[in-house]
Design a protein around this motif. Structure first.
Motif, PDB file in Angstrom:
ATOM      1  N   LEU A  26       0.818  -1.217   0.000  1.00 46.92           N
ATOM      2  CA  LEU A  26       0.000   0.000   0.000  1.00 46.92           C
ATOM      3  C   LEU A  26       0.851   1.266   0.000  1.00 46.92           C
ATOM      4  O   LEU A  26       0.372   2.342  -0.370  1.00 46.92           O
ATOM      5  N   GLU A  27       2.092   1.146   0.442  1.00 46.55           N
ATOM      6  CA  GLU A  27       3.091   2.212   0.328  1.00 46.55           C
ATOM      7  C   GLU A  27       2.655   3.531   0.954  1.00 46.55           C
ATOM      8  O   GLU A  27       2.985   4.616   0.452  1.00 46.55           O
ATOM      9  N   GLY A  28       1.916   3.463   2.057  1.00 50.33           N
ATOM     10  CA  GLY A  28       1.564   4.693   2.763  1.00 50.33           C
ATOM     11  C   GLY A  28       0.737   5.669   1.941  1.00 50.33           C
ATOM     12  O   GLY A  28       0.939   6.881   1.982  1.00 50.33           O
ATOM     13  N   ARG A  29      -0.219   5.129   1.178  1.00 52.27           N
ATOM     14  CA  ARG A  29      -1.070   5.966   0.332  1.00 52.27           C
ATOM     15  C   ARG A  29      -2.542   5.669   0.593  1.00 52.27           C
ATOM     16  O   ARG A  29      -2.893   4.621   1.125  1.00 52.27           O
ATOM     17  N   SER A  30      -3.402   6.592   0.183  1.00 50.11           N
ATOM     18  CA  SER A  30      -4.854   6.385   0.209  1.00 50.11           C
ATOM     19  C   SER A  30      -5.301   5.906  -1.167  1.00 50.11           C
ATOM     20  O   SER A  30      -4.676   6.241  -2.182  1.00 50.11           O
ATOM     21  N   TYR A  31      -6.382   5.129  -1.183  1.00 48.59           N
ATOM     22  CA  TYR A  31      -6.900   4.575  -2.439  1.00 48.59           C
ATOM     23  C   TYR A  31      -8.423   4.670  -2.441  1.00 48.59           C
ATOM     24  O   TYR A  31      -9.068   4.666  -1.377  1.00 48.59           O
ATOM     25  N   TYR A  49      -5.368   6.704   4.491  1.00 50.60           N
ATOM     26  CA  TYR A  49      -4.083   6.555   5.175  1.00 50.60           C
ATOM     27  C   TYR A  49      -3.777   7.825   5.963  1.00 50.60           C
ATOM     28  O   TYR A  49      -3.868   8.931   5.441  1.00 50.60           O
ATOM     29  N   ASP A  50      -3.442   7.638   7.229  1.00 47.32           N
ATOM     30  CA  ASP A  50      -3.067   8.751   8.104  1.00 47.32           C
ATOM     31  C   ASP A  50      -1.949   8.270   9.015  1.00 47.32           C
ATOM     32  O   ASP A  50      -2.181   7.502   9.957  1.00 47.32           O
ATOM     33  N   TYR A  57      -4.241   2.744   8.484  1.00 45.88           N
ATOM     34  CA  TYR A  57      -5.131   2.474   7.348  1.00 45.88           C
ATOM     35  C   TYR A  57      -6.546   2.180   7.843  1.00 45.88           C
ATOM     36  O   TYR A  57      -6.748   1.323   8.709  1.00 45.88           O
TER      37      TYR A  57
END
Length: 431
Positions: A26-31, A49-50, A57
């Protein structure tokens, strides 16, 4: 693969207990994923993601079920039909079978599912394949309607090697190569028109039917008895139809009148054949690959409710479905022949309405329909009075008889005048 039930963390995102093994991907991202739903877009899932939160997550799903990529070719997500109980799933196939009892629903299947053939396929277990049974139920039910009316007949080209006679156009190259060079002087290859059921449209349907039969024979974990019953009904009608066909030759013609079901049947047939890559061997595998897809459970709920309303109000045109008024389109309008029931009805796939009040947004939407002058005219209603509004929502604690009683056994929304709600129990299956 990340697996979540529908309405997971709905309006209140929450963590996922197995996130640790996926966090690197997920690499520290929002989806997020959304699809077009009428004039608006509706989300299928959100991943927030925060880094400052204790739960980095958080996940949220809505009313869509399906399989898709979060990170393409690396991490898929599977959202399955889920009730608010741990051991039960919505039996969406039974809902679809019920919906098809009402023929008008055949005209309202657009938007029920979305398939993305442009993305890489996703490997899943057969038990996770929600799409294929859905396609088969739709396809076989439409074929049933076609068979009941009779297969479409039309003129089509036939090429045959005729002995001592000529018919239509002589195929010179084939005649020389396949007959004369082999010493068969009396036979001639000819091309001519015939009239009957062995046309290209029926050939495509027959080919997709054979794929459907092969796949159903290998399904596990799915009750296929109703599907097999449909197969036994439709298959004999295609006995005079060939299945050897080049689907690219099928022209984009639109059938009307008694053959209008052909438009939907051919669309579903092409989808089924494309899903299997036109290779029937693919139907025999337990572990399968599927294109990313999403099924709109709120749309399915609406189709299901329409069939139930028609079952309850069986009089002529007592239930009007998706009629447009000034570009607005209420789900249903009830207007019984005896004049006792006149109301605007909306189907909401929201089980939380059992314990909670109807949201202000939904109140405004349905009330807006019920204030249109054209709807007053349609119902022949006195404009000095308030038209009743009704929300039908999913509720597994509802008594099934409530939906068939004369007064519907309605619950009032206390804060709003002439606004009602009623729950309906959905078919379920044990996981």
């Amino acid at each position: 693969m990340i697996e979540l039930g529908e309405q997971y963390g709905y309006n209140k995102p929450q963590g996922y207990e197995h996130i640790d093994k996926h966090s690197a991907l997920l690499e520290g991202r929002s989806y997020s994923k959304s699809i077009q739903q009428g004039p608006n877009r509706a989300y299928c899932y959100n991943i927030f993601y925060d880094a400052t939160d204790e739960v980095e997550y958080k996940f949220e799903t809505s009313y869509f079920v399906g399989v898709d990529w979060i990170v393409e070719n690396k991490l898929p997500i599977y959202v399955y039909p889920k009730l608010d109980r741990d051991t039960k799933e919505v039996d969406y196939l039974t809902m679809l079978f019920t919906a098809f009892k009402e023929p008008q629903n055949y005209e309202h299947l657009d938007g029920l599912c979305e398939i993305d053939f442009d993305k890489p396929s996703i490997a899943i277990n057969q038990s996770q394949d929600l799409l294929t049974p859905l396609l088969f139920v739709q396809f076989l039910n439409v074929l049933k309607r076609i068979v009941q009316k009779g297969l479409k007949k039309s003129y089509y080209k036939v090429s045959k090697n005729l002995n001592a006679r000529v018919k239509g156009k002589i195929l010179i190259n084939d005649t020389i190569r396949k007959n004369h060079l082999k010493g068969n002087i009396l036979s001639t290859y000819c091309q001519y028109d015939e009239y009957g059921v062995n046309n290209i449209e029926n050939k495509v349907l027959k080919k997709a039917l054979l794929f459907t039969i092969s796949s159903i024979q290998n399904m596990k974990g799915v009750d296929t008895s109703a599907l097999k019953h449909l197969i036994n009904f439709v298959k004999p009608a295609f006995s005079l139809v060939d299945s050897d066909v080049d689907i690219k030759l099928l022209k984009d013609t639109k059938s009307t009148g008694i053959y209008r079901e052909y438009n939907l049947a051919l669309k579903l047939a092409k989808t089924i054949l494309k899903k299997y890559g036109y290779n029937i061997v693919q139907t025999n595998r337990e572990s399968i690959k599927t294109p990313p897809f999403w099924i709109d459970m709120s749309k399915l709920f609406e189709l299901y409710i329409y069939s139930k309303l028609k079952e309850r109000f069986s009089g002529y045109k007592e239930v009007t479905y998706h009629k447009k008024f000034n570009y607005l389109e209420p789900d249903f309008i009830l207007n019984t022949n005896d004049g006792k029931v006149k109301m605007v009805v909306d189907a909401k796939y929201k089980p939380r309405y059992h314990n909670d009040n109807i949201s202000t947004e939904d109140i405004r939407q349905i009330s807006g329909y019920a204030r249109l002058k054209k709807i007053y005219d349609f119902l022949k209603y006195d404009t000095s009075q308030v038209i009743d509004c009704l929300v039908i929502y999913s509720n597994q604690d509802a008594n099934r008889k409530n939906f068939t009683e004369d007064n519907f056994n309605l619950d009032k929304e206390l804060e709003y005048n002439r606004f009602f709600k009623i729950g309906i129990e959905l078919p379920i299956k044990t996981v």
